[in-house]
Design a protein around this motif. Sequence first.
Motif, short mmCIF file in Angstrom:
data_model
loop_
_atom_site.label_atom_id
_atom_site.label_comp_id
_atom_site.label_asym_id
_atom_site.label_seq_id
_atom_site.Cartn_x
_atom_site.Cartn_y
_atom_site.Cartn_z
N UNK A 33 1.02 -1.18 0.11
CA UNK A 33 -0.03 -0.05 -0.12
C UNK A 33 0.85 1.15 -0.05
N UNK A 34 0.85 1.90 -0.95
CA UNK A 34 1.78 3.09 -1.22
C UNK A 34 0.98 4.53 -1.09
N UNK A 35 1.47 5.39 -0.26
CA UNK A 35 0.80 6.43 0.19
C UNK A 35 1.62 7.66 0.16
N UNK A 36 0.86 8.52 -0.41
CA UNK A 36 1.60 9.91 -0.61
C UNK A 36 0.57 10.99 -0.64
N UNK A 37 0.82 12.41 -0.35
CA UNK A 37 -0.07 13.37 -0.58
C UNK A 37 -0.21 14.27 -1.93
N UNK A 38 0.42 13.39 -2.75
CA UNK A 38 0.33 14.04 -3.98
C UNK A 38 -0.27 13.15 -4.97
N UNK A 39 -1.64 13.31 -5.39
CA UNK A 39 -2.53 12.29 -5.83
C UNK A 39 -1.85 11.94 -7.33
N UNK A 40 -1.93 12.98 -8.02
CA UNK A 40 -1.34 12.51 -9.51
C UNK A 40 -0.11 11.83 -9.20
N UNK A 41 0.78 11.98 -8.54
CA UNK A 41 2.22 11.55 -8.30
C UNK A 41 1.99 10.04 -7.98
N UNK A 42 1.15 9.89 -6.91
CA UNK A 42 1.16 8.46 -6.50
C UNK A 42 0.63 7.30 -7.49
N UNK A 43 -0.64 8.13 -8.38
CA UNK A 43 -1.20 7.19 -9.35
C UNK A 43 -0.34 6.91 -10.14
N UNK A 44 0.58 7.95 -10.81
CA UNK A 44 1.55 7.64 -11.74
C UNK A 44 2.60 6.61 -11.24
N UNK A 45 3.11 6.60 -10.13
CA UNK A 45 4.02 5.85 -9.53
C UNK A 45 3.38 4.36 -9.47
N UNK A 46 2.15 4.03 -9.04
CA UNK A 46 1.59 2.85 -8.85
C UNK A 46 1.48 2.22 -10.27
N UNK A 47 1.07 3.09 -11.13
CA UNK A 47 0.87 2.42 -12.75
C UNK A 47 2.38 2.09 -13.25
N UNK A 48 3.44 2.66 -12.83
CA UNK A 48 4.75 2.54 -13.38
C UNK A 48 5.42 1.08 -12.69
N UNK A 49 4.97 1.19 -11.57
CA UNK A 49 5.46 -0.17 -10.86
C UNK A 49 4.77 -1.46 -11.15
N UNK A 50 3.60 -1.30 -11.22
CA UNK A 50 2.38 -2.50 -11.51
C UNK A 50 2.72 -3.46 -10.42
#
Length: 251
Positions: A33-50
């Motif tokens: 479960x990856x958490x961050x206060x930057x919504x767009x950045x965490x969404x991009x990070x999760x999509x990139x990691x897979x």
Amino acid sequence: MQIRDKVAVVTGAASGIGLAIARLFVAEGAKVVAVDWHAEAIAAAVADIGGTIIGMTGNVAVEADCVAMIDRAIAEYGRIDILVNNAGVMDLFQSVADLDNETWRRCMSVNVDGPMYAMRRAVPLMLAQGGGSIINIASVAATGGGAAGAAYTASKHALIGLTKSTAFQYARLGLRCNALAVGGVSTNIMDSVDNSRLDQAALGRLGAYHSSSPGTLEPIDIANAVLFLASDAARHLNGAVLPVDMGWSAA
């Protein structure tokens, strides 16, 4: 793989150290479960990691957000084995006589209150399942006074105290809590402050300490150390403050 099928919560996971930790954990077979206060950045990070990873937006300075991220791990994966308190903010390098209340409270709320909120929610759950591993990302500022301003330095010292107290209190119950005292790392943490407000006089004084740094680490260097502390290979390490600083603190 050292943490295969373990469930981990990682804060500040959209960039820098947190992103490297989340990426490495997934590669090692963990559910994250990856958490961050930057919504767009965490969404991009999760999509990139897979892989097996969920992204959440949250501010660790808000207790409800910390509770929600731990509860999300339980809801999605049924347990929490690893908590990495990585989210943090820098100060303005102010000495105590020039320190403003806003900077003090911001550092304390993110760097100390956040880890405490997350740990307070996670520890009972970890104990109920037989144990777990908590890793707090501190700094060389946690063991000396020359790396940052009064607010950041005090917050990281406090984080070490929280780490040691937790380690001692639950040592016989299968729960471990350790910290990393990291040196200079190539991250975007300075984006968390207004650089135009940096205390230049104090920075000049701190320059004597910073000049002794052997070099700059990469986020993966810290992630590798976190992986070790999270794994059973470190099962006898508890209450440790592991320096990952290229020997800076040895100066």
